[in-house]
Design a protein around this motif. Structure first.
Motif, mmCIF file in Angstrom:
data_model
loop_
_atom_site.group_PDB
_atom_site.id
_atom_site.type_symbol
_atom_site.label_atom_id
_atom_site.label_comp_id
_atom_site.label_asym_id
_atom_site.label_seq_id
_atom_site.Cartn_x
_atom_site.Cartn_y
_atom_site.Cartn_z
ATOM 1 N N THR A 45 -5.312 -2.555 5.472
ATOM 2 C CA THR A 45 -6.276 -3.612 5.243
ATOM 3 C C THR A 45 -5.781 -4.860 5.966
ATOM 4 O OG1 THR A 45 -7.579 -4.763 3.559
ATOM 5 C CG2 THR A 45 -5.218 -4.562 3.141
ATOM 6 N N ARG A 88 -13.493 4.385 -3.102
ATOM 7 C CA ARG A 88 -12.657 3.352 -3.718
ATOM 8 C C ARG A 88 -12.846 3.414 -5.228
ATOM 9 N NH1 ARG A 88 -14.599 -1.603 -1.156
ATOM 10 N NH2 ARG A 88 -16.271 -1.522 -2.705
ATOM 11 N N MET A 124 -11.250 -1.778 3.545
ATOM 12 C CA MET A 124 -10.097 -0.893 3.516
ATOM 13 C C MET A 124 -10.297 0.226 4.534
ATOM 14 S SD MET A 124 -8.096 -2.175 1.192
ATOM 15 C CE MET A 124 -6.933 -0.827 1.084
ATOM 16 N N ALA A 163 -2.910 0.283 -4.143
ATOM 17 C CA ALA A 163 -2.651 -1.077 -3.687
ATOM 18 C C ALA A 163 -2.043 -1.910 -4.807
ATOM 19 C CB ALA A 163 -3.942 -1.728 -3.219
ATOM 20 N N TYR A 210 -11.621 -6.564 -0.198
ATOM 21 C CA TYR A 210 -11.273 -6.423 1.212
ATOM 22 C C TYR A 210 -11.808 -5.114 1.780
ATOM 23 C CZ TYR A 210 -8.100 -10.237 0.201
ATOM 24 O OH TYR A 210 -7.585 -11.448 -0.168
ATOM 25 N N LEU A 254 0.856 -1.175 0.000
ATOM 26 C CA LEU A 254 0.000 0.000 0.000
ATOM 27 C C LEU A 254 0.895 1.229 0.000
ATOM 28 C CD1 LEU A 254 -2.601 -1.050 2.740
ATOM 29 C CD2 LEU A 254 -2.991 -0.960 0.271
ATOM 30 N N VAL A 305 -8.416 -4.376 -4.064
ATOM 31 C CA VAL A 305 -9.024 -3.635 -2.946
ATOM 32 C C VAL A 305 -10.519 -3.897 -2.821
ATOM 33 C CG1 VAL A 305 -7.280 -1.821 -2.967
ATOM 34 C CG2 VAL A 305 -9.373 -1.535 -4.323
ATOM 35 N N CYS A 347 -4.398 6.025 -1.840
ATOM 36 C CA CYS A 347 -3.741 4.793 -1.398
ATOM 37 C C CYS A 347 -3.790 3.809 -2.554
ATOM 38 C CB CYS A 347 -4.456 4.230 -0.188
ATOM 39 S SG CYS A 347 -3.895 2.579 0.311
ATOM 40 N N CYS A 390 -2.948 4.038 5.273
ATOM 41 C CA CYS A 390 -3.900 3.137 4.634
ATOM 42 C C CYS A 390 -3.674 1.736 5.193
ATOM 43 C CB CYS A 390 -3.654 3.169 3.133
ATOM 44 S SG CYS A 390 -4.854 2.267 2.145
ATOM 45 N N VAL A 422 -7.766 3.443 -3.023
ATOM 46 C CA VAL A 422 -8.709 3.975 -2.050
ATOM 47 C C VAL A 422 -8.314 5.426 -1.782
ATOM 48 C CG1 VAL A 422 -9.639 3.727 0.290
ATOM 49 C CG2 VAL A 422 -9.034 1.704 -1.044
#
Length: 115
Positions: free
Chosen positions: A98, A72, A34, A24, A32, A4, A29, A22, A96, A79
């Motif tokens: 997760t 997102r 976030m 990834a 999940y 991230l 993303v 953010c 950020c 995100v």
């Protein structure tokens, strides 16, 4: 590699706005939940905003409700945290986060709200 990377922090005057990003890699993303956390000097890290994987429901800590918006972009696998009406007490390093099979954190981006 799971990663991230936060960008978008900086110095802003009270009442101003910033948009944190953010990006990834190594996972998707949209699959999940976030989160955005922040940590101010001498304080514990706190959860600021969250967006769920299913449905994209959002939640915010009371101190930022009505001012911050988490979102997102699945196409960009990213995100965002839109921060408006910033206050000096929003000054912190923003992270950020997760949870995959383990928690994943970015390196953080500094937000300073000062005149």
């Amino acid at each position: 590699q799971v990663q991230l990377v936060e960008t978008g922090g900086g110095l802003v005057q009270p009442g101003g706005s910033l948009r944190l990003s953010c990006a990834a890699s190594g996972f998707t993303v949209s699959n999940y939940n976030m989160n955005w956390y922040r940590q101010a000097p001498g304080k514990e890290r706190e959860l600021v905003a969250a967006i769920t994987a299913a449905g994209g429901s959002t939640n915010y800590v009371d101190s930022v409700k009505g001012r911050f918006t988490i979102s997102r972009d699945n196409a960009k696998n990213s995100v965002y945290l839109q921060m408006n009406s910033l206050k000096p007490e929003d000054t912190a390093v923003y992270y950020c986060n997760t949870k995959l099979w383990r928690p994943v954190w970015g390196q953080g981006t500094q937000v300073t709200v000062s005149s």
